[in-house]
Design a protein around this motif. Structure first.
Motif, mmCIF file in Angstrom:
data_model
loop_
_atom_site.group_PDB
_atom_site.id
_atom_site.type_symbol
_atom_site.label_atom_id
_atom_site.label_comp_id
_atom_site.label_asym_id
_atom_site.label_seq_id
_atom_site.Cartn_x
_atom_site.Cartn_y
_atom_site.Cartn_z
ATOM 1 N N GLY A 184 43.870 45.977 48.690
ATOM 2 C CA GLY A 184 43.063 46.207 49.881
ATOM 3 C C GLY A 184 42.229 45.003 50.261
ATOM 4 O O GLY A 184 42.184 44.603 51.435
ATOM 5 N N THR A 185 41.577 44.403 49.281
ATOM 6 C CA THR A 185 40.735 43.236 49.545
ATOM 7 C C THR A 185 41.570 42.064 50.044
ATOM 8 O O THR A 185 41.212 41.407 51.029
ATOM 9 C CB THR A 185 39.956 42.836 48.278
ATOM 10 O OG1 THR A 185 39.217 43.965 47.807
ATOM 11 C CG2 THR A 185 39.017 41.678 48.550
ATOM 12 N N ALA B 88 49.004 39.090 44.760
ATOM 13 C CA ALA B 88 49.972 39.023 43.655
ATOM 14 C C ALA B 88 49.562 39.916 42.487
ATOM 15 O O ALA B 88 50.420 40.375 41.723
ATOM 16 C CB ALA B 88 50.126 37.580 43.178
ATOM 17 N N ALA B 89 48.273 40.187 42.348
ATOM 18 C CA ALA B 89 47.804 41.036 41.239
ATOM 19 C C ALA B 89 48.183 42.495 41.434
ATOM 20 O O ALA B 89 48.434 43.211 40.459
ATOM 21 C CB ALA B 89 46.288 40.902 41.086
ATOM 22 N N ALA B 90 48.229 42.944 42.670
ATOM 23 C CA ALA B 90 48.490 44.365 42.943
ATOM 24 C C ALA B 90 49.826 44.863 42.376
ATOM 25 O O ALA B 90 49.851 45.897 41.696
ATOM 26 C CB ALA B 90 48.403 44.634 44.445
ATOM 27 N N PRO B 91 50.953 44.160 42.614
ATOM 28 C CA PRO B 91 52.213 44.681 42.068
ATOM 29 C C PRO B 91 52.340 44.541 40.550
ATOM 30 O O PRO B 91 53.314 45.008 39.969
ATOM 31 C CB PRO B 91 53.295 43.866 42.784
ATOM 32 C CG PRO B 91 52.624 42.674 43.309
ATOM 33 C CD PRO B 91 51.170 43.012 43.475
ATOM 34 N N THR C 294 43.544 30.842 48.294
ATOM 35 C CA THR C 294 43.881 31.005 46.879
ATOM 36 C C THR C 294 43.489 32.391 46.390
ATOM 37 O O THR C 294 44.257 33.051 45.691
ATOM 38 C CB THR C 294 43.186 29.917 46.036
ATOM 39 O OG1 THR C 294 43.620 28.632 46.492
ATOM 40 C CG2 THR C 294 43.500 30.077 44.558
ATOM 41 N N LEU C 295 42.303 32.833 46.781
ATOM 42 C CA LEU C 295 41.852 34.169 46.399
ATOM 43 C C LEU C 295 42.790 35.241 46.949
ATOM 44 O O LEU C 295 43.172 36.166 46.226
ATOM 45 C CB LEU C 295 40.425 34.405 46.898
ATOM 46 C CG LEU C 295 39.842 35.791 46.634
ATOM 47 C CD1 LEU C 295 39.753 36.056 45.125
ATOM 48 C CD2 LEU C 295 38.481 35.921 47.302
ATOM 49 N N VAL C 296 43.189 35.119 48.206
ATOM 50 C CA VAL C 296 44.108 36.088 48.820
ATOM 51 C C VAL C 296 45.433 36.108 48.064
ATOM 52 O O VAL C 296 45.976 37.181 47.775
ATOM 53 C CB VAL C 296 44.321 35.778 50.324
ATOM 54 C CG1 VAL C 296 45.490 36.566 50.891
ATOM 55 C CG2 VAL C 296 43.045 36.062 51.104
#
Length: 124
Positions: free
Chosen positions: A113-114, A76-79, A69-71
């Protein structure tokens, strides 16, 4: 959710084209704004495609459900964050340098990155 961003990226491209074709003040005559908006649009397109492909691998990764879920959230947050940083840092046509919202690009990079590292570890 990511699929919703695809039409948003297309709309952004049409908006940039309209600024060029109609010679809207504050875009062609402002190299900082023009460069950051082009970078925002390019990053949005590439990162959405990357995120869509990465999501195919999340369920195959040897990760706990919480980490999956974190991944998903990070990738999804990056774009979303990176282009927002580019666009919102020079939102006014008269802006000649980015404001503090440019840090959203760095936040998006950290998320990307994370998320990619965690996904990669889970796929090893």
């Amino acid at each position: 959710m990511l699929l919703i961003t695809v039409p948003a990226v297309a709309f952004g491209g049409i908006s940039l084209l309209a600024h060029i074709m109609r010679n809207i003040p504050g875009y062609l005559d402002n190299p900082v704004r023009r460069g950051l908006w082009r970078a925002g649009h390019a990053h949005a397109g590439v990162l959405v495609l990357f995120a869509l492909v990465a999501m195919l691998y999340v369920d195959q990764a040897a990760l706990t459900e919480g980490t999956r879920t974190l991944v998903r959230i990070l990738i999804a947050a990056a774009p979303i964050l990176m282009p927002l940083g580019f666009f919102l840092s020079v939102v006014r046509p008269s802006d000649t340098k980015p404001n503090k919202l440019i840090w959203l690009t760095a936040a998006g990079g950290v998320c990307l990155g994370t998320g990619a590292i965690l996904l990669g570890i889970g796929l090893i």
